[in-house]
Design an enzyme around this catalytic site. Structure first.
Site, PDB file in Angstrom:
ATOM      1  N   GLY A  10      11.287 -65.401 -36.910  1.00  8.08           N
ATOM      2  CA  GLY A  10      11.841 -65.257 -34.977  1.00  8.08           C
ATOM      3  C   GLY A  10      12.301 -66.466 -34.865  1.00  8.08           C
ATOM      4  N   TYR A  11      12.497 -67.194 -33.763  1.00  9.42           N
ATOM      5  CA  TYR A  11      12.726 -68.355 -33.558  1.00  9.42           C
ATOM      6  C   TYR A  11      12.020 -69.539 -34.186  1.00  9.42           C
ATOM      7  CZ  TYR A  11      14.522 -72.193 -30.201  1.00  9.42           C
ATOM      8  OH  TYR A  11      15.098 -73.498 -30.112  1.00  9.42           O
ATOM      9  N   SER A 125       0.885 -73.888 -26.536  1.00 14.76           N
ATOM     10  CA  SER A 125       1.878 -73.440 -25.611  1.00 14.76           C
ATOM     11  C   SER A 125       1.225 -74.767 -24.256  1.00 14.76           C
ATOM     12  CB  SER A 125       2.569 -72.314 -25.083  1.00 14.76           C
ATOM     13  OG  SER A 125       3.239 -72.562 -24.107  1.00 14.76           O
ATOM     14  N   TYR A 150      -0.357 -63.305 -20.432  1.00 16.89           N
ATOM     15  CA  TYR A 150       0.582 -65.077 -21.816  1.00 16.89           C
ATOM     16  C   TYR A 150       0.032 -65.862 -21.812  1.00 16.89           C
ATOM     17  CZ  TYR A 150       3.967 -67.462 -24.500  1.00 16.89           C
ATOM     18  OH  TYR A 150       4.000 -68.573 -24.842  1.00 16.89           O
ATOM     19  N   LYS A 154      -2.906 -67.244 -24.835  1.00 17.59           N
ATOM     20  CA  LYS A 154      -2.976 -68.834 -25.287  1.00 17.59           C
ATOM     21  C   LYS A 154      -4.115 -69.305 -25.719  1.00 17.59           C
ATOM     22  CE  LYS A 154       1.545 -68.814 -27.666  1.00 17.59           C
ATOM     23  NZ  LYS A 154       1.315 -67.679 -29.009  1.00 17.59           N
ATOM     24  N   TYR A 177       3.018 -76.113 -28.035  1.00 17.56           N
ATOM     25  CA  TYR A 177       4.442 -76.539 -27.912  1.00 17.56           C
ATOM     26  C   TYR A 177       5.137 -77.500 -26.792  1.00 17.56           C
ATOM     27  CZ  TYR A 177       5.041 -73.914 -31.899  1.00 17.56           C
ATOM     28  OH  TYR A 177       4.668 -73.107 -33.283  1.00 17.56           O
TER      29      TYR A 177
HETATM   30  P1  NAD Z   1      10.003 -65.574 -31.103  1.00 18.50           P
HETATM   31  O1  NAD Z   1       9.516 -63.807 -30.393  1.00 18.50           O
HETATM   32  O2  NAD Z   1      11.138 -65.103 -31.698  1.00 18.50           O
HETATM   33  O3  NAD Z   1       9.288 -65.440 -32.705  1.00 18.50           O
HETATM   34  C1  NAD Z   1       7.949 -64.205 -32.917  1.00 18.50           C
HETATM   35  C2  NAD Z   1       7.879 -63.567 -34.067  1.00 18.50           C
HETATM   36  O4  NAD Z   1       6.818 -62.527 -34.074  1.00 18.50           O
HETATM   37  C3  NAD Z   1       9.370 -62.216 -33.739  1.00 18.50           C
HETATM   38  O5  NAD Z   1       9.760 -62.584 -34.702  1.00 18.50           O
HETATM   39  C4  NAD Z   1       8.119 -61.217 -33.674  1.00 18.50           C
HETATM   40  O6  NAD Z   1       8.674 -60.424 -34.549  1.00 18.50           O
HETATM   41  C5  NAD Z   1       7.340 -61.510 -34.545  1.00 18.50           C
HETATM   42  N1  NAD Z   1       5.783 -60.588 -33.737  1.00 18.50           N
HETATM   43  C6  NAD Z   1       5.855 -60.523 -32.575  1.00 18.50           C
HETATM   44  N2  NAD Z   1       4.594 -59.938 -33.139  1.00 18.50           N
HETATM   45  C7  NAD Z   1       4.374 -59.031 -34.161  1.00 18.50           C
HETATM   46  C8  NAD Z   1       2.624 -58.813 -34.455  1.00 18.50           C
HETATM   47  N3  NAD Z   1       2.110 -57.877 -33.769  1.00 18.50           N
HETATM   48  N4  NAD Z   1       3.175 -58.799 -36.181  1.00 18.50           N
HETATM   49  C9  NAD Z   1       4.337 -58.779 -36.909  1.00 18.50           C
HETATM   50  N5  NAD Z   1       4.795 -60.240 -36.120  1.00 18.50           N
HETATM   51  C10 NAD Z   1       4.889 -60.051 -35.238  1.00 18.50           C
HETATM   52  O7  NAD Z   1       9.422 -66.219 -30.858  1.00 18.50           O
HETATM   53  P2  NAD Z   1       9.408 -67.800 -30.804  1.00 18.50           P
HETATM   54  O8  NAD Z   1      10.169 -68.513 -29.581  1.00 18.50           O
HETATM   55  O9  NAD Z   1       9.925 -68.258 -32.742  1.00 18.50           O
HETATM   56  O10 NAD Z   1       7.270 -68.311 -30.731  1.00 18.50           O
HETATM   57  C11 NAD Z   1       6.378 -68.165 -31.541  1.00 18.50           C
HETATM   58  C12 NAD Z   1       5.427 -68.870 -31.084  1.00 18.50           C
HETATM   59  O11 NAD Z   1       5.228 -69.698 -29.973  1.00 18.50           O
HETATM   60  C13 NAD Z   1       4.766 -67.458 -30.456  1.00 18.50           C
HETATM   61  O12 NAD Z   1       3.958 -67.082 -30.765  1.00 18.50           O
HETATM   62  C14 NAD Z   1       5.539 -68.739 -29.194  1.00 18.50           C
HETATM   63  O13 NAD Z   1       4.154 -68.022 -28.021  1.00 18.50           O
HETATM   64  C15 NAD Z   1       5.063 -69.131 -29.093  1.00 18.50           C
HETATM   65  N6  NAD Z   1       5.850 -70.349 -27.853  1.00 18.50           N
HETATM   66  C16 NAD Z   1       6.844 -70.182 -27.772  1.00 18.50           C
HETATM   67  C17 NAD Z   1       7.511 -71.277 -27.308  1.00 18.50           C
HETATM   68  C18 NAD Z   1       8.492 -70.532 -26.527  1.00 18.50           C
HETATM   69  O14 NAD Z   1       9.370 -71.133 -25.979  1.00 18.50           O
HETATM   70  N7  NAD Z   1       9.567 -70.545 -27.046  1.00 18.50           N
HETATM   71  C19 NAD Z   1       6.913 -72.459 -26.342  1.00 18.50           C
HETATM   72  C20 NAD Z   1       5.546 -72.448 -26.361  1.00 18.50           C
HETATM   73  C21 NAD Z   1       4.737 -71.499 -27.900  1.00 18.50           C
HETATM   74  C1  WQD Z   2      13.199 -73.593 -17.563  1.00 16.84           C
HETATM   75  C2  WQD Z   2      13.319 -74.056 -16.194  1.00 16.84           C
HETATM   76  C3  WQD Z   2      13.289 -72.455 -14.443  1.00 16.84           C
HETATM   77  C4  WQD Z   2      16.022 -69.726 -16.321  1.00 16.84           C
HETATM   78  C5  WQD Z   2       8.213 -70.729 -20.861  1.00 16.84           C
HETATM   79  C6  WQD Z   2       6.547 -70.009 -20.651  1.00 16.84           C
HETATM   80  C7  WQD Z   2       6.256 -71.408 -21.133  1.00 16.84           C
HETATM   81  C8  WQD Z   2       6.675 -71.543 -22.599  1.00 16.84           C
HETATM   82  C9  WQD Z   2       8.357 -72.372 -22.458  1.00 16.84           C
HETATM   83  C10 WQD Z   2       5.732 -70.167 -24.405  1.00 16.84           C
HETATM   84  C11 WQD Z   2      12.350 -73.707 -15.437  1.00 16.84           C
HETATM   85  C12 WQD Z   2      14.810 -72.546 -15.212  1.00 16.84           C
HETATM   86  C13 WQD Z   2      15.027 -70.863 -16.473  1.00 16.84           C
HETATM   87  C14 WQD Z   2      17.331 -69.746 -15.688  1.00 16.84           C
HETATM   88  C15 WQD Z   2      16.985 -71.760 -13.796  1.00 16.84           C
HETATM   89  N1  WQD Z   2       6.814 -70.392 -23.410  1.00 16.84           N
HETATM   90  N2  WQD Z   2      15.743 -72.074 -15.221  1.00 16.84           N
HETATM   91  N3  WQD Z   2      17.420 -70.432 -14.327  1.00 16.84           N
HETATM   92  O1  WQD Z   2       9.385 -71.745 -17.112  1.00 16.84           O
HETATM   93  O2  WQD Z   2       9.272 -74.018 -17.948  1.00 16.84           O
HETATM   94  O3  WQD Z   2       8.520 -72.129 -19.919  1.00 16.84           O
HETATM   95  O4  WQD Z   2       9.004 -71.210 -21.699  1.00 16.84           O
HETATM   96  O5  WQD Z   2       4.875 -71.068 -24.297  1.00 16.84           O
HETATM   97  O6  WQD Z   2       5.372 -71.027 -21.303  1.00 16.84           O
HETATM   98  O7  WQD Z   2       6.746 -69.679 -19.147  1.00 16.84           O
HETATM   99  O8  WQD Z   2      10.705 -72.345 -19.325  1.00 16.84           O
HETATM  100  O9  WQD Z   2      13.435 -71.728 -20.559  1.00 16.84           O
HETATM  101  O10 WQD Z   2      11.955 -70.456 -18.787  1.00 16.84           O
HETATM  102  O11 WQD Z   2      13.086 -72.798 -16.974  1.00 16.84           O
HETATM  103  O12 WQD Z   2      16.650 -72.423 -13.267  1.00 16.84           O
HETATM  104  O13 WQD Z   2      18.082 -68.474 -15.535  1.00 16.84           O
HETATM  105  O14 WQD Z   2      14.810 -73.753 -16.342  1.00 16.84           O
HETATM  106  O15 WQD Z   2      13.193 -72.256 -12.916  1.00 16.84           O
HETATM  107  O16 WQD Z   2      12.714 -75.078 -14.011  1.00 16.84           O
HETATM  108  P1  WQD Z   2       9.454 -72.435 -19.028  1.00 16.84           P
HETATM  109  P2  WQD Z   2      12.064 -71.905 -19.050  1.00 16.84           P
END
Ligand code: NAD
Ligand code: WQD
Length: 343
Positions: A10-11, A125, A150, A154, A177
């Site tokens: 993943g990312y 998160s 979601y 967490k 994060y």
């Molecule tokens: P992502 O979707 O790119 O990566 C998650 C990976 O997990 C994917 O490759 C998906 O295929 C895999 N996956 C999901 N469910 C699975 C399962 N049951 N078994 C095996 N693989 C599985 O997401 P990301 O942005 O890299 O996020 C990674 C982690 O960080 C997540 O737990 C997410 O909740 C957390 N997180 C992300 C953000 C964000 O904004 N990207 C912010 C805070 C927390």
């Molecule tokens: C950022 C800002 C939007 C899209 C999400 C999850 C959070 C965490 C991080 C996992 C906000 C604005 C967005 C668009 C916009 N993930 N926006 N136009 O909502 O802060 O957080 O990702 O844990 O749990 O909720 O991130 O990137 O969606 O938005 O104006 O098309 O950009 O309103 O102010 P967010 P985001």
């Protein structure tokens, strides 16, 4: 040292794998590819010059996970990224989120415990804080009722880990994060949203490249200097480096308690328009955008107090907003080339 990276294609996970391998760790990735593709392993090999082990595995499947652990021994620590992460989707499909995010965590720790591989780094998160009463938000700030299923997964995951750390020898670090954006400098790995992106950064880059017509800016009537919402955006590479520090801390027994929690942000907040302007500056492209109503469920502003992570982990985010938007743009352009080649 052998590290299991769950969700490693993943990312965030893929960036983490690169940092670990560059520090000499042996890595095994498990991922069910529900939100990523196996080609990421090739890109990781291209960046690091070494191929990590990769197994397609659904961690929410108890039997398959047990089978994996029976065959794959000698894991020193696990980093758990595998989860669904789209807030809106979780409101529409709560059971899918509870099932995937909680079962995968439970299956992982149950098997780690059995193996004696009791070190876990968990992707939490800033969503656990909701709209905090005071800014910046620290690890001691109140955890409010979650705004989405979601977010609740967490919060509950952290509680599960906390309880297991008391009852067993499990040691864990939860990393909360803030808003990870950007991509690896090689532009070989980055965020690969399936369908229309929910998050701001991929929506901006997709608008710039012509995949989307117009970016909607959700609200300009927030009590912030320019009226748009504020977040603590952090470069994904900085985030990945913090994970390596956390793993080292656990493996060298430097944790102060069995369950530690750290905020991972930069400590600075930027508005939606500031992110947009940074992108326009680094790319030289004007973004077609319109101001629309606030998005339901959005908080107005949040940024991290990072002093605990800075002090205890000896880690500090180093990359600024322009580096984040620049790398996101380089990745979007690289993706276009990959898509053109595979058409
Ligand atoms: P992502 O979707 O790119 O990566 C998650 C990976 O997990 C994917 O490759 C998906 O295929 C895999 N996956 C999901 N469910 C699975 C399962 N049951 N078994 C095996 N693989 C599985 O997401 P990301 O942005 O890299 O996020 C990674 C982690 O960080 C997540 O737990 C997410 O909740 C957390 N997180 C992300 C953000 C964000 O904004 N990207 C912010 C805070 C927390
Ligand atoms: C950022 C800002 C939007 C899209 C999400 C999850 C959070 C965490 C991080 C996992 C906000 C604005 C967005 C668009 C916009 N993930 N926006 N136009 O909502 O802060 O957080 O990702 O844990 O749990 O909720 O991130 O990137 O969606 O938005 O104006 O098309 O950009 O309103 O102010 P967010 P985001």
């Amino acid at each position: 040292m052998k590290i299991l990276v769950a969700g490693g294609t993943g990312y965030i996970g893929s960036h983490k794998v690169v940092e670990l391998m560059q520090q000499g760790y042996e890595v095994v990735i498990v991922d069910n590819l529900c939100n990523s593709y196996a080609g990421v392993v090739d890109s990781i090999a291209q960046i690091t010059g070494k191929r990590p082990d990769f197994l397609e595995l659904d961690l929410a499947d108890a039997d398959a996970t047990e089978c994996f652990f029976n065959h794959y021994t000698g894991i020193n620590a696990a980093i758990h990224f595998a989860a669904h992460k789209a807030v809106g989707e979780s409101v529409a499909k709560p059971l899918m989120y509870y099932r995937n995010n909680l079962y995968s965590l439970i299956n992982l720790i149950k098997n780690m415990e059995k193996q004696g591989a009791g070190n876990l780094v968990f992707s939490s998160s800033c969503t656990v804080y909701g709209q905090p009463d005071e800014l910046p938000v620290s690890e001691q700030s109140l955890i409010k009722p979650a705004w989405s299923p979601y977010g609740n997964t967490k919060q509950v995951s952290e509680e599960i880990i906390h309880d297991v750390c008391i009852a067993t020898k499990l040691k864990a670090i939860a990393l909360r994060y803030f808003n990870p954006i950007g991509a690896h400098a090689s532009a070989l790995i980055g965020e690969y949203p399936i369908g229309v992106p929910n998050n701001l950064m991929p929506f901006i880059t997709q608008t710039a490249i012509g995949k989307r017509e117009v970016l909607s800016v959700f609200g300009d009537d927030y009590p912030t200097p320019d009226g748009t919402a504020i977040r603590d955006y952090i470069h994904v590479v900085d985030l990945a480096k913090a994970h390596v520090v956390a793993v080292k801390r656990m493996l060298s027994n430097q944790c102060k308690s069995n369950f530690e929690v750290f905020n991972l942000g930069t400590g600075s907040g930027y508005s939606v328009l500031e992110v947009l302007r940074s992108f326009e500056k680094v790319s030289g492209i004007k973004i077609n955008f319109k101001i629309v109503a606030r998005r339901a469920g959005d908080i107005e502003q949040v940024w991290a107090d990072t002093s605990f992570a800075n002090r205890e982990l000896g880690w500090k985010a180093a990359l600024g907003l322009d580096e984040m938007t620049h790398s996101a743009w380089e990745w979007e352009k690289a993706l276009r080339n990959i898509e053109l080649k595979t058409q």
